[in-house]
Write a protein that holds these residues in place. Structure first.
Motif, PDB file in Angstrom:
ATOM      1  N   ALA A  71       0.913  -1.013  -0.048  1.00 49.79           N
ATOM      2  CA  ALA A  71       0.152  -0.041  -0.051  1.00 49.79           C
ATOM      3  C   ALA A  71       0.951   1.317   0.000  1.00 49.79           C
ATOM      4  O   ALA A  71       0.516   2.365  -0.339  1.00 49.79           O
ATOM      5  N   VAL A  72       2.150   1.233   0.555  1.00 50.42           N
ATOM      6  CA  VAL A  72       3.044   2.352   0.511  1.00 50.42           C
ATOM      7  C   VAL A  72       4.086   2.239  -0.317  1.00 50.42           C
ATOM      8  O   VAL A  72       4.317   3.144  -1.250  1.00 50.42           O
ATOM      9  N   ALA A  73       4.682   1.022  -0.519  1.00 51.24           N
ATOM     10  CA  ALA A  73       6.161   0.932  -1.440  1.00 51.24           C
ATOM     11  C   ALA A  73       5.632   0.367  -2.803  1.00 51.24           C
ATOM     12  O   ALA A  73       6.559  -0.029  -3.429  1.00 51.24           O
ATOM     13  N   GLY A  74       4.348   0.091  -3.085  1.00 54.99           N
ATOM     14  CA  GLY A  74       3.886  -0.496  -4.378  1.00 54.99           C
ATOM     15  C   GLY A  74       4.754  -1.593  -4.566  1.00 54.99           C
ATOM     16  O   GLY A  74       4.869  -2.635  -3.724  1.00 54.99           O
ATOM     17  N   ASP A  75       5.454  -1.664  -5.745  1.00 49.94           N
ATOM     18  CA  ASP A  75       6.416  -3.066  -6.269  1.00 49.94           C
ATOM     19  C   ASP A  75       7.827  -2.648  -5.907  1.00 49.94           C
ATOM     20  O   ASP A  75       8.592  -3.499  -6.726  1.00 49.94           O
ATOM     21  N   GLY A  76       8.191  -1.820  -5.012  1.00 48.35           N
ATOM     22  CA  GLY A  76       9.652  -1.377  -4.670  1.00 48.35           C
ATOM     23  C   GLY A  76      10.551  -2.793  -4.235  1.00 48.35           C
ATOM     24  O   GLY A  76       9.642  -3.746  -3.738  1.00 48.35           O
ATOM     25  N   ILE A  77      11.671  -2.735  -3.910  1.00 43.76           N
ATOM     26  CA  ILE A  77      12.498  -3.787  -3.409  1.00 43.76           C
ATOM     27  C   ILE A  77      11.772  -4.630  -2.397  1.00 43.76           C
ATOM     28  O   ILE A  77      12.284  -5.798  -2.155  1.00 43.76           O
ATOM     29  N   ILE A  78      11.338  -3.642  -1.364  1.00 41.58           N
ATOM     30  CA  ILE A  78      11.111  -4.283   0.167  1.00 41.58           C
ATOM     31  C   ILE A  78       9.631  -5.099  -0.287  1.00 41.58           C
ATOM     32  O   ILE A  78       9.221  -5.744   0.844  1.00 41.58           O
ATOM     33  N   THR A  79       9.085  -4.798  -1.122  1.00 38.61           N
ATOM     34  CA  THR A  79       7.770  -5.818  -1.199  1.00 38.61           C
ATOM     35  C   THR A  79       7.750  -6.618  -2.562  1.00 38.61           C
ATOM     36  O   THR A  79       6.966  -7.614  -2.491  1.00 38.61           O
ATOM     37  N   ALA A  80       8.479  -6.359  -3.532  1.00 45.56           N
ATOM     38  CA  ALA A  80       8.612  -7.403  -4.905  1.00 45.56           C
ATOM     39  C   ALA A  80       9.046  -9.001  -4.253  1.00 45.56           C
ATOM     40  O   ALA A  80       9.694  -8.895  -3.062  1.00 45.56           O
ATOM     41  N   TYR A  81       8.752  -9.933  -5.105  1.00 45.25           N
ATOM     42  CA  TYR A  81       8.934 -11.212  -4.841  1.00 45.25           C
ATOM     43  C   TYR A  81       9.466 -11.813  -6.045  1.00 45.25           C
ATOM     44  O   TYR A  81       8.910 -11.632  -6.888  1.00 45.25           O
ATOM     45  N   GLY A  82      10.166 -12.943  -5.647  1.00 48.01           N
ATOM     46  CA  GLY A  82      10.557 -13.979  -6.617  1.00 48.01           C
ATOM     47  C   GLY A  82      11.340 -13.124  -8.011  1.00 48.01           C
ATOM     48  O   GLY A  82      12.207 -12.281  -7.662  1.00 48.01           O
ATOM     49  N   ALA A  83      11.227 -13.331  -9.414  1.00 45.51           N
ATOM     50  CA  ALA A  83      11.902 -12.948 -10.476  1.00 45.51           C
ATOM     51  C   ALA A  83      11.899 -11.199 -10.305  1.00 45.51           C
ATOM     52  O   ALA A  83      12.848 -10.603 -10.479  1.00 45.51           O
ATOM     53  N   PRO A  84      10.695 -10.617 -10.295  1.00 44.85           N
ATOM     54  CA  PRO A  84      10.507  -9.162 -10.140  1.00 44.85           C
ATOM     55  C   PRO A  84      11.574  -8.668  -9.073  1.00 44.85           C
ATOM     56  O   PRO A  84      12.191  -7.603  -9.059  1.00 44.85           O
ATOM     57  N   HIS A  85      11.692  -9.371  -7.714  1.00 42.50           N
ATOM     58  CA  HIS A  85      12.413  -8.791  -6.773  1.00 42.50           C
ATOM     59  C   HIS A  85      13.644  -9.116  -7.131  1.00 42.50           C
ATOM     60  O   HIS A  85      14.722  -7.818  -6.860  1.00 42.50           O
ATOM     61  N   ARG A  86      14.317 -10.195  -7.816  1.00 43.04           N
ATOM     62  CA  ARG A  86      15.782 -10.102  -8.244  1.00 43.04           C
ATOM     63  C   ARG A  86      15.883  -9.070  -9.201  1.00 43.04           C
ATOM     64  O   ARG A  86      16.977  -8.467  -9.061  1.00 43.04           O
ATOM     65  N   ARG A  87      15.221  -8.675 -10.118  1.00 40.95           N
ATOM     66  CA  ARG A  87      15.606  -7.851 -11.230  1.00 40.95           C
ATOM     67  C   ARG A  87      15.603  -6.370 -10.351  1.00 40.95           C
ATOM     68  O   ARG A  87      16.645  -5.711 -10.535  1.00 40.95           O
ATOM     69  N   GLN A  88      14.746  -6.110  -9.483  1.00 45.15           N
ATOM     70  CA  GLN A  88      15.018  -4.865  -8.878  1.00 45.15           C
ATOM     71  C   GLN A  88      16.192  -4.716  -7.986  1.00 45.15           C
ATOM     72  O   GLN A  88      16.722  -3.681  -7.711  1.00 45.15           O
ATOM     73  N   ARG A  89      16.294  -5.830  -7.371  1.00 48.43           N
ATOM     74  CA  ARG A  89      17.619  -5.940  -6.490  1.00 48.43           C
ATOM     75  C   ARG A  89      18.941  -5.652  -7.431  1.00 48.43           C
ATOM     76  O   ARG A  89      19.726  -4.853  -6.992  1.00 48.43           O
ATOM     77  N   ARG A  90      19.100  -6.158  -8.591  1.00 50.33           N
ATOM     78  CA  ARG A  90      20.114  -5.930  -9.642  1.00 50.33           C
ATOM     79  C   ARG A  90      20.159  -4.310  -9.921  1.00 50.33           C
ATOM     80  O   ARG A  90      21.345  -3.929 -10.068  1.00 50.33           O
ATOM     81  N   LEU A  91      19.147  -3.937  -9.839  1.00 49.26           N
ATOM     82  CA  LEU A  91      19.173  -2.410 -10.268  1.00 49.26           C
ATOM     83  C   LEU A  91      19.686  -1.434  -9.177  1.00 49.26           C
ATOM     84  O   LEU A  91      20.137  -0.490  -9.404  1.00 49.26           O
ATOM     85  N   VAL A  92      19.055  -1.943  -7.967  1.00 48.25           N
ATOM     86  CA  VAL A  92      19.262  -1.044  -6.699  1.00 48.25           C
ATOM     87  C   VAL A  92      20.591  -1.203  -6.420  1.00 48.25           C
ATOM     88  O   VAL A  92      21.454  -0.123  -5.630  1.00 48.25           O
ATOM     89  N   LEU A  93      21.142  -2.507  -6.193  1.00 42.68           N
ATOM     90  CA  LEU A  93      22.471  -2.875  -5.622  1.00 42.68           C
ATOM     91  C   LEU A  93      23.538  -1.909  -5.960  1.00 42.68           C
ATOM     92  O   LEU A  93      24.320  -1.309  -4.904  1.00 42.68           O
ATOM     93  N   PRO A  94      23.983  -1.633  -7.132  1.00 47.27           N
ATOM     94  CA  PRO A  94      25.436  -0.958  -7.434  1.00 47.27           C
ATOM     95  C   PRO A  94      25.048   0.347  -6.973  1.00 47.27           C
ATOM     96  O   PRO A  94      26.426   1.323  -6.630  1.00 47.27           O
ATOM     97  N   ALA A  95      23.995   1.173  -6.522  1.00 47.00           N
ATOM     98  CA  ALA A  95      23.876   2.383  -6.089  1.00 47.00           C
ATOM     99  C   ALA A  95      24.633   2.526  -4.390  1.00 47.00           C
ATOM    100  O   ALA A  95      24.599   3.435  -4.040  1.00 47.00           O
TER     101      ALA A  95
END
Ligand code: HEM
Length: 452
Positions: free
Chosen positions: A86-110
């Motif tokens: 309800a707050v973080a939509g599909d952000g890294i803290i709520t995503a799961y499975g393949a979408p989570h892995r994708r978000q994590r790949r994008l966020v980690l380098p920062a």
């Protein structure tokens, strides 16, 4: 009963003293931290009752490793994270499975070491300004002060622009409303309460609108810029998935910004609060910290490249996170029927675990209730079980902000110790209270300027 002689259908032992309707709910509500420690003696995995439902608590660190790492994919995150959508939509803290892995790949380098170097300048600047302005002889509500400081650091690290500076007050107002909103929603699996137009729900919706507006405005202004900056949002905008070459769209960027705000400020603020509490009641530790800070920093706040030299400061933060892990009680749910430690865990069950209880287990850490930063010296490795120390979690969801948090906590503590003495307000008593995070109830402190 040994694991070998147990039937695959055997459930973990039940913790005694469940009340007829509430089960162990009252104990979790009224004396959660003691309860979580007591139930260790009933076995490596135990069953508790929360009202009509059963939940399983993992008390053994190797089984917890199985839940979070080896079998991590079979134990997705629990209701709290689903409600955070309800707050973080599909952000890294709520995503799961393949979408989570994708978000994590994008966020980690920062969050790599080179980038934390840039945010460390923000930490130094914010910590110096705030601590210099602390009153000389008035009690300070340290937890609120640190939440405000960490929110400012997070917001300025995300958005290094004028618009970012004006967003600080909106973010500061929004975070407590959103965190409370998520916690209340997590207690109502039916989802009915959140649909009733109560004043709290209206406030929640208005806060979300205001926060979205501010973030969207900043994202739009970044899209118009010729050159990217060095802040977190710029890093997220530059990130490309190495498999697909795709970046994040505006909605995804907003979800990631909110994910970072939600996961960073309070956790780091609590670490700094608990460290100050322990310093104020351990004069010998405090004196050593001061000697280190004085000799390495010579009265200046630390620069990022000086942090590795602050070895004792690092051990103080490490020990603080052992005794007071901010995210001390988390959950997963069993995706299918599973076996854990030779017991049957039915599909859909809630699986709970507590870093607080694990970090205070005398089998894993010698004299666990003693604040002893030197237990982390290499020559005392027999006093700790390193793989049982997990304040940042482990597995697919391990914290991405660990280096950020450690740099912020060390920078802030070293700045405080360089300028101030820390003294408890006479007559005050501080007590750990487990809510969503591990709170220092009653923490008020005097911080007069150092004489010499
Ligand atoms: C001392 C401070 C902190 C502590 C103790 C902490 C602890 C944790 C823990 C235990 C998790 C895993 C949750 C789970 O397994 O369900 C986590 C995840 C996360 N943390 Fe931290 N955290 C801290 C600071 C930060 C900071 C400063 C940031 C960002 C600037 C951050 C960003 C995140 C994110 C984005 C996740 C989700 C990672 C994922 O699901 O892939 N945290 N944190």
């Amino acid at each position: 009963m040994s694991t070998a002689t147990r039937s695959p259908q055997t459930r973990p032992p039940s913790v005694p003293a469940a009340l007829p309707v509430l089960g162990h709910g009252l104990q979790l509500l009224r004396r959660r931290l003691d309860f979580l420690q007591e139930i260790r003696s009933h076995g490596p995995v135990v069953q508790i009752r929360l009202g009509p439902t059963r939940a399983y608590v993992v008390n053994d660190h190797t089984l917890l490793h199985q839940v979070l790492v080896t079998d991590g994919a079979k134990y997705p995150r629990g209701i709290h994270f689903r409600k955070a959508r309800a707050v973080a939509g599909d952000g890294i803290i709520t995503a799961y499975g393949a979408p989570h892995r994708r978000q994590r790949r994008l966020v980690l380098p920062a969050f790599n070491r080179k980038k934390v170097h840039v945010y460390a300048d923000v930490m130094r600047e914010v910590a110096t300004a705030r601590i210099t302005a602390w009153p000389q002889d008035q009690p300070i509500d340290l937890k609120s002060e640190f939440v405000s400081l960490a929110t400012t650091v997070a917001t300025k690290s995300l958005f290094a622009t004028e618009l970012g500076t004006s967003a600080i007050s909106v973010v500061e107002r929004a975070l407590p409303v959103l965190t409370r909103g998520v916690s209340l929603r997590a207690m109502d699996p039916t989802g009915l309460l959140e649909r009733i137009p109560t004043p709290a729900n209206r406030r929640f919706a208005a806060t979300m609108r205001e926060l979205h507006q501010v973030i969207d405005q900043i994202i739009a202004s970044y899209r118009d810029r010729e050159q990217a900056g060095e802040d977190l949002l710029s890093m997220f905008m530059l990130a490309r998935d190495e498999e697909t070459g795709q970046g994040m769209d505006d909605q995804q960027l907003r979800d990631e910004v909110i994910s970072i705000l939600l996961s960073s400020a309070e956790t780091t603020a609590l670490t700094m609060s608990w460290a100050c509490h322990e310093l104020s009641r351990n004069p010998a530790v405090s004196a050593r910290l001061r000697a280190e800070v004085d000799s390495i920093l010579g009265g200046q706040p630390p620069r990022y490249e000086q942090l590795p030299g602050l070895e004792f400061t690092r051990r103080v933060v490490r020990e603080t996170l052992r005794m007071y892990p901010p995210t001390y009680f988390l959950s997963r749910s069993a995706a299918t029927d599973l076996q854990l430690g030779g017991y049957h865990i039915p599909a859909g069950s809630t699986v709970l675990y507590s870093f607080y209880s694990q970090h205070r287990d005398p089998v894993l850490f010698r004299d666990p209730d003693r604040f002893d930063p030197d237990r982390w010296l290499p020559e005392r490795s027999a006093d700790v079980t390193p793989d049982a120390y997990v304040p940042f979690g482990e597995g697919a969801h391990r914290c991405v902000g660990e280096s950020f948090a450690l740099a912020e906590a060390m920078t802030t503590l070293a700045t405080i110790v360089g300028q101030r003495d820390l003294r408890p307000v006479p007559g005050s008593t501080v007590r750990p209270v487990g809510t969503v995070t591990l709170m220092p109830q009653g923490l008020r402190m005097l911080a007069p300027r150092r004489r010499s």
